[in-house]
Design a protein around this motif. Structure first.
Motif, PDB file in Angstrom:
ATOM      1  N   PHE A   1       0.789  -1.231   0.000  1.00  0.00           N
ATOM      2  CA  PHE A   1       0.000   0.000   0.000  1.00  0.00           C
ATOM      3  C   PHE A   1       0.824   1.285   0.000  1.00  0.00           C
ATOM      4  O   PHE A   1       0.247   2.363   0.059  1.00  0.00           O
ATOM      5  CB  PHE A   1      -1.012   0.018   1.156  1.00  0.00           C
ATOM      6  CG  PHE A   1      -1.956  -1.134   1.133  1.00  0.00           C
ATOM      7  CD1 PHE A   1      -2.887  -1.263   0.125  1.00  0.00           C
ATOM      8  CD2 PHE A   1      -1.895  -2.108   2.103  1.00  0.00           C
ATOM      9  CE1 PHE A   1      -3.749  -2.342   0.084  1.00  0.00           C
ATOM     10  CE2 PHE A   1      -2.756  -3.191   2.077  1.00  0.00           C
ATOM     11  CZ  PHE A   1      -3.686  -3.306   1.066  1.00  0.00           C
TER      12      PHE A   1
ATOM     13  N   MET B   1      -0.466   4.819  -2.032  1.00  0.00           N
ATOM     14  CA  MET B   1      -0.548   6.141  -1.407  1.00  0.00           C
ATOM     15  C   MET B   1       0.185   7.189  -2.252  1.00  0.00           C
ATOM     16  O   MET B   1      -0.270   8.326  -2.385  1.00  0.00           O
ATOM     17  CB  MET B   1       0.045   6.106   0.007  1.00  0.00           C
ATOM     18  CG  MET B   1      -0.630   5.122   0.954  1.00  0.00           C
ATOM     19  SD  MET B   1      -2.389   5.393   1.180  1.00  0.00           S
ATOM     20  CE  MET B   1      -3.079   3.989   0.332  1.00  0.00           C
TER      21      MET B   1
ATOM     22  N   LEU C   1       0.008   8.321   3.424  1.00  0.00           N
ATOM     23  CA  LEU C   1       0.903   7.348   4.065  1.00  0.00           C
ATOM     24  C   LEU C   1       0.688   7.271   5.567  1.00  0.00           C
ATOM     25  O   LEU C   1       0.715   6.191   6.153  1.00  0.00           O
ATOM     26  CB  LEU C   1       2.364   7.698   3.775  1.00  0.00           C
ATOM     27  CG  LEU C   1       2.873   7.311   2.384  1.00  0.00           C
ATOM     28  CD1 LEU C   1       4.218   7.962   2.118  1.00  0.00           C
ATOM     29  CD2 LEU C   1       2.982   5.806   2.258  1.00  0.00           C
TER      30      LEU C   1
ATOM     31  N   ARG D   1      -2.924   4.692   4.823  1.00  0.00           N
ATOM     32  CA  ARG D   1      -2.299   3.360   4.770  1.00  0.00           C
ATOM     33  C   ARG D   1      -2.589   2.524   6.016  1.00  0.00           C
ATOM     34  O   ARG D   1      -2.978   1.359   5.895  1.00  0.00           O
ATOM     35  CB  ARG D   1      -0.798   3.494   4.543  1.00  0.00           C
ATOM     36  CG  ARG D   1      -0.106   2.167   4.396  1.00  0.00           C
ATOM     37  CD  ARG D   1       1.359   2.364   3.990  1.00  0.00           C
ATOM     38  NE  ARG D   1       2.036   1.103   3.869  1.00  0.00           N
ATOM     39  CZ  ARG D   1       2.881   0.624   4.768  1.00  0.00           C
ATOM     40  NH1 ARG D   1       3.177   1.321   5.839  1.00  0.00           N
ATOM     41  NH2 ARG D   1       3.441  -0.546   4.585  1.00  0.00           N
TER      42      ARG D   1
END
Length: 144
Positions: free
Chosen positions: A24, A28, A62, A66
């Motif tokens: 992920f 992002m 992030l 995330r």
């Protein structure tokens, strides 16, 4: 091609990269690149403004997005038991006298070779025992 177009191409490439990475992070960064490209196309930001949008959106994604996505995908509360862990602690019925040498139990409809967990013990047919350990194709059983 204008700079915002490159941001959108980069966003697509990052999404494809995420398909292979699966952690992920690239997703992002793709969100940041898409945001930079869209703000450049809609508001006419220059490369500096687009880079700033990319940095801010990527950082927010992030640090906030995330962890939320990971918690949704990697929940540990529904762990699936596989292998030996599925029978540990299960109740079995003694089918053939169990002592340190031999024995057999019916465990969830399957016959298993069995030995007592405590070698000094023995169990008679019809008794209910619990699987304490698995040693190859033999279960070590005992009482609660």
């Amino acid at each position: 091609m204008e700079s915002w177009g490159w941001w959108l191409i980069a966003a697509g490439a990052l999404v494809v990269g995420e398909l292979f990475a699966g952690d992920f992070v690239l997703l992002m960064l793709a969100a940041g690149a898409a945001a930079a490209g869209l703000t450049g196309a809609v508001f006419g930001f220059g490369i500096v403004g687009e880079a700033l949008v990319f940095a801010v959106v990527s950082a927010l994604a992030l640090f906030f997005g995330r962890p939320w996505i990971k918690s949704r995908f990697y929940r540990t509360s529904h762990q699936v038991k596989i292998g030996v862990s599925t029978i540990l602690g299960s109740e079995a019925v003694v089918v053939e006298h169990i002592d340190a040498e031999s024995g057999q139990v019916n465990l969830s409809g399957e016959l298993w070779r069995a030995r007592p967990y405590d070698a000094a013990r023995s169990y008679e047919p019809g008794e209910r025992v619990r699987v304490i350990e698995v040693d190859g194709a033999t279960v070590l059983v005992g009482r609660d």
